[in-house]
Structure formats: C-alpha cells, structure tokens
Design a protein around this motif. Structure first.
Motif, PDB file in Angstrom:
ATOM      1  N   LYS A 172       0.448   5.622  14.259  1.00 52.41           N
ATOM      2  CA  LYS A 172      -0.683   6.123  13.479  1.00 52.41           C
ATOM      3  C   LYS A 172      -0.627   5.575  12.055  1.00 52.41           C
ATOM      4  O   LYS A 172      -1.659   5.217  11.476  1.00 52.41           O
ATOM      5  N   LEU A 173       0.570   5.521  11.496  1.00 55.17           N
ATOM      6  CA  LEU A 173       0.734   4.979  10.148  1.00 55.17           C
ATOM      7  C   LEU A 173       0.387   3.495  10.118  1.00 55.17           C
ATOM      8  O   LEU A 173      -0.203   3.001   9.140  1.00 55.17           O
ATOM      9  N   GLN A 174       0.730   2.781  11.179  1.00 53.31           N
ATOM     10  CA  GLN A 174       0.399   1.358  11.256  1.00 53.31           C
ATOM     11  C   GLN A 174      -1.111   1.153  11.320  1.00 53.31           C
ATOM     12  O   GLN A 174      -1.660   0.252  10.670  1.00 53.31           O
ATOM     13  N   ILE A 175      -1.792   1.976  12.097  1.00 56.51           N
ATOM     14  CA  ILE A 175      -3.256   1.891  12.178  1.00 56.51           C
ATOM     15  C   ILE A 175      -3.863   2.125  10.801  1.00 56.51           C
ATOM     16  O   ILE A 175      -4.800   1.419  10.383  1.00 56.51           O
ATOM     17  N   ALA A 176      -3.319   3.107  10.067  1.00 55.63           N
ATOM     18  CA  ALA A 176      -3.825   3.389   8.726  1.00 55.63           C
ATOM     19  C   ALA A 176      -3.603   2.214   7.780  1.00 55.63           C
ATOM     20  O   ALA A 176      -4.457   1.919   6.930  1.00 55.63           O
ATOM     21  N   TYR A 204       0.838  -1.185   0.000  1.00 55.15           N
ATOM     22  CA  TYR A 204       0.000   0.000   0.000  1.00 55.15           C
ATOM     23  C   TYR A 204       0.880   1.244   0.000  1.00 55.15           C
ATOM     24  O   TYR A 204       1.825   1.332   0.787  1.00 55.15           O
ATOM     25  N   VAL A 205       0.568   2.217  -0.867  1.00 55.59           N
ATOM     26  CA  VAL A 205       1.282   3.484  -0.853  1.00 55.59           C
ATOM     27  C   VAL A 205       0.298   4.623  -0.620  1.00 55.59           C
ATOM     28  O   VAL A 205      -0.869   4.543  -0.993  1.00 55.59           O
ATOM     29  N   GLY A 206       0.790   5.676   0.018  1.00 54.80           N
ATOM     30  CA  GLY A 206      -0.056   6.820   0.314  1.00 54.80           C
ATOM     31  C   GLY A 206       0.425   7.523   1.566  1.00 54.80           C
ATOM     32  O   GLY A 206       1.058   6.907   2.436  1.00 54.80           O
ATOM     33  N   ASP A 207       0.137   8.819   1.662  1.00 63.42           N
ATOM     34  CA  ASP A 207       0.549   9.572   2.846  1.00 63.42           C
ATOM     35  C   ASP A 207      -0.029   9.006   4.125  1.00 63.42           C
ATOM     36  O   ASP A 207       0.550   9.175   5.201  1.00 63.42           O
ATOM     37  N   ASP A 208      -1.173   8.337   4.021  1.00 63.64           N
ATOM     38  CA  ASP A 208      -1.806   7.805   5.230  1.00 63.64           C
ATOM     39  C   ASP A 208      -1.005   6.666   5.832  1.00 63.64           C
ATOM     40  O   ASP A 208      -0.898   6.540   7.055  1.00 63.64           O
TER      41      ASP A 208
END
Length: 466
Positions: free
Chosen positions: A288-292, A253-257
């Motif tokens: 937070k990134l892991q949750i996303a 998965y790629v993305g700022d989130d």
C-alpha cells in the motif's frame, strides 16, 4: 557526555560485561590506550604460524561488503574463498553512493549510471524543496545498479587471487579446539550438476559473514537479532521524454502515506527509474505504501512499465554481537545501515575492507593464525570512526519522521543553504562536518521554530480528527 552516548550505541551489541569493559568503552587517556594496543599486537605475534600454506579465510556473501573484503584479503596474502549464490543479484536498493567511495574504492565511472547533482525533497503536503545548490562542479551522488557494482567488485577480488564460488552457504561447524578449522557446508553451483547443485564442505581458519540481513553466518555464532525494515522497490521504464527530467535528479517523498517511519524515493538508473519505499513499523502495509509512492510521483512516471519488482529486509541497528572467536560480521549482516537516510552500500564496502585489513595485519599477511583480538581491532576502529554519523542520523529520524507536521518542518529546514552544505559535505565525504558556531546557532533557532510550528499544526490536526 561522550561516554554516555557511546555506551548507548555499543549497548546494541553488548554480549557480556567483560567484553564491554575491555573492548567497547572509549579510553579516557592515552595512558590507557597505548597498553591495550601493545597487548593486542603481542597477542597476535604470539599466535602460531600457519605451516605449509597461508591463512585460509572464507567470505560468505558477494555484495559490496564481501567483494571488498575478499579483494583485500587476497591482496594481503591470505588464501581467500568468496561464496555467493546469486551472481546477478538485484537487491532492492536505491543505489546511491557517495563521491568519496568512487575514489576510495577506485570505481570506474562507467559503472555509475547517473551523476545526481539535484534532489527534490517533497513534503506530505507536496511542498517541494530543491537541494543541491551548494554542490561544487565536480561533486555528485553516484547512482548504480547493484547487479553491476557487485559483479565488478567480485571480479576484482577474483583478479586479486580470490576463489569465487557460485554456491549457497548452508551452515558451519564450529572448531573443536583452539586453532582447529571451521567447516563450511554449502551447495556448489559452479559444477555442471544440474539445478540442484552439489553439496560440498570447505575448511577455513576464519570467516567473514557478509551475507546480508538474513545472515546464516550470524545465526551460526548466535549473533542475536535486530529490528529491520522492509524495502520494496519497482524498476519502471518510463518514456524517454520523462526520463530527461530524471537525468541528474533524484526525488525523496516523506509522509504517512508513503511511509510512517521512512521515506519513498524515485532514483534514476541507466534507462529507467527505481521507485520504492521502506518501513519498520508497518511491514504488512508495504505494498500500500508503494502504491502511494507511485501516486505521489504519477505525473512524472506516467506511461511507465514495471520491469522488475524487488523486496528485501534492511537492518535498523548493529547486531548485539559482531565478532566471535575467528568469525566477524560486516555490512548488512552486522547491521550497518544508517537511520534516516537508509544508506548501506558505502558502509558495507568500508566495513568489509576494514575487517579484512585487520585480518591481514593480525596474520602478518597470512603467515600466522588470527584470533578474536585481531578482529576486535576492526570493531574498535569502526565504532570510533562512524559512531557519530549513526548517532546523528538516528536522532534526526526520531525527531523528524515521527509525524507529518514534523516532516513538514524537516522539508522546510532542508531549504536552508547551510543545512544543505552541511548535509552534502557529511554525505559525500563520510564525516561529521564541524559547523560555523554562528550559523549553527541560527540553525538551532530555525529548527526550534520549525518544530514549534509543526507541533502547533499537529495539535490543530488532532482537533479536526476528533
């Protein structure tokens, strides 16, 4: 053009103008190369013989780099000591290994949990591209658990004759004269002395530092710091019916989130999946990134139970210094993790083996003392072989991971079969594959088109955010 690019790469470990001039620059003709090789061999053969015993080398760290180095040293006639604190170490690592590693390192198939033949690259807007159409029937990406792979390589080193010590390396005393020994201080947990262990010392002629990103060996030779990423991973046991989806499939998965400068992943293991992410620029936001990342994959991992949480620093580039006197760094300790993909297992094992081979050759199978010139044979060979791979992936990360529109362009580009073939051939066999000129031209045009669209999208998004 080549010399400029090479100077940029090796500058990361440049310690002095003299070293750069002698060791790191690329020869421009065979007339320059041959005398250097003759000088190095002569210097090694003039080294004093080790009397009454064989050369003694300590390998600090028992991961893929340390295990491979120790096995090669032991087989080459060198008295070898392998020091590792965590014999069941579960590093937060995606666990992907290229097909060539299975053959090169003679790995048994039963330590490979999954053979991935399909991948999904998922964009910030959740556009999914299927990757793997160009793979041949026998080709796959191996998925391993580090605790299994590392233990196997250490056991093989022990079988070859290495002494494996369950110990924590503390520090080392540098030699007081030219061929004097290094003195290693460590806590030994082999003996039954309780949880505290027993403080011991070990005298050796040379050291290979394979003790990871937080290398104490590197600190001992003032090897310099490097930028690092934080990798965070959860192992999640999901229902059997959902596990079937990941039987031979991995997701990225790629993305700022999920990460402002890397990617999130879901990689299959024997009976669970590894879900993780990493970042250099936003380490404080890693949870937070892991949750996303979990949210992006939630439909496919729903009902899962977290069975292990892991976190670890990952180097972003080679250390300024990787060799000093009779000490060499390999694997993560040297900084051998690729940009863009974050791959490190193969390069760790390969660097450990290459360094050990240089020691075996320089010592004439343990009969002579080694010096820095012997170890620099390993560095020169490493840089010549793998510099193109590191440079290409560094450029890709800078171009395509800088914004969500650029990531959309990257995922769009991955749908192209030619891109997939070139990518997999390079990854599976660890070489920069020469392309077809016409297809390369088409790819360049398509890439430019994707980036232009990405830039236009970025500008529109900026207008909306004002």
């Amino acid at each position: 053009m080549t010399s400029i690019a090479l100077k940029t790469f090796v500058g990361l470990r440049q310690s002095s103008p003299e070293n750069n001039a002698i060791v790191l620059s690329r020869p421009t003709s065979s007339a320059v190369t041959l005398p250097r090789r003759r000088l190095r061999v002569n210097a090694s053969k003039s080294s004093p013989r080790v009397t009454g015993r064989n050369l003694r080398v300590a390998v600090v760290g028992g991961g893929p780099a340390g295990g491979s180095a120790a096995e090669t040293l032991a087989k080459g006639g060198i008295e070898t000591f392998l020091i590792e604190r965590k014999m069941d170490n579960c590093k937060p690592c995606g666990g992907a290994i290229p097909l060539c590693m299975v053959g090169e390192f003679d790995l048994p198939l039963d330590i490979i949990d999954r053979r991935v033949t399909k991948m999904k690259m998922i964009s910030p807007s959740n556009v999914a591209v299927d990757i793997g159409r160009t793979l041949k029937p026998h080709e796959y990406i191996g998925m391993v658990r580090r605790e299994v792979l590392d233990a196997y390589l250490r056991d093989r080193a022990a079988t070859a004759g290495a002494t494996v010590i369950n110990g924590l390396f503390l520090k080392m005393d540098l030699p007081q004269s030219k061929n004097a020994p290094y003195v290693l201080h460590y806590t030994d947990y082999n003996a039954k002395t309780g949880a505290a262990g027993e403080k011991k010392t070990l005298e050796v002629d040379a050291i290979i530092g394979a003790d990871g990103a937080n290398s104490r060996v590197a600190k001992g030779i003032n090897a310099g710091d490097y930028e690092y990423a934080i990798a965070f991973q959860e192992r999640i046991k999901i229902p059997d019916e959902k596990m079937k989806y990941y039987e031979d499939l991995a997701e990225m998965y790629v993305g700022d989130d999920v990460s402002p400068d890397f990617y999130g992943w879901v990689f299959p293991k024997c009976d669970h999946v590894a879900v993780g992410t990493g970042t250099v620029t936003h380490k404080g936001d890693i949870k937070k990134l892991q949750i996303a990342t979990r949210l992006r994959a939630r439909d496919k991992i729903e009902g899962g139970k977290i069975i292990r949480v892991e976190a670890h620093p990952i180097p972003e580039h080679p250390r300024p210094k990787r060799v000093l006197d009779r000490v060499a760094l390999v694997g993560d300790a040297a900084g051998y993790v690729t940009k863009c993909s974050g791959e490190g297992i193969y390069f760790a094992a390969k660097s450990g083996r290459m360094c050990a081979e240089a020691m075996v050759a320089g010592s004439e199978n343990g009969k002579r003392m080694v010096d820095e010139s012997d170890l620099r044979v390993y560095l020169e060979k490493w840089d010549k072989t793998y510099w193109p791979t590191y440079k290409v992936l560094d450029i890709l990360q800078k171009v395509f991971y800088r914004s969500n529109p650029a990531r959309e362009a990257f995922v769009e580009m991955c749908a192209d079969e030619y891109v997939q073939k070139m990518t997999f051939d390079s990854y599976l066999y660890k070489r920069v594959v020469p392309g077809n000129p016409l297809d390369d031209l088409k790819l360049a045009v398509n890439t430019i088109g994707s980036l232009v669209r990405a830039n236009a999208l970025r500008k529109e998004m900026e207008k909306l955010s004002v």
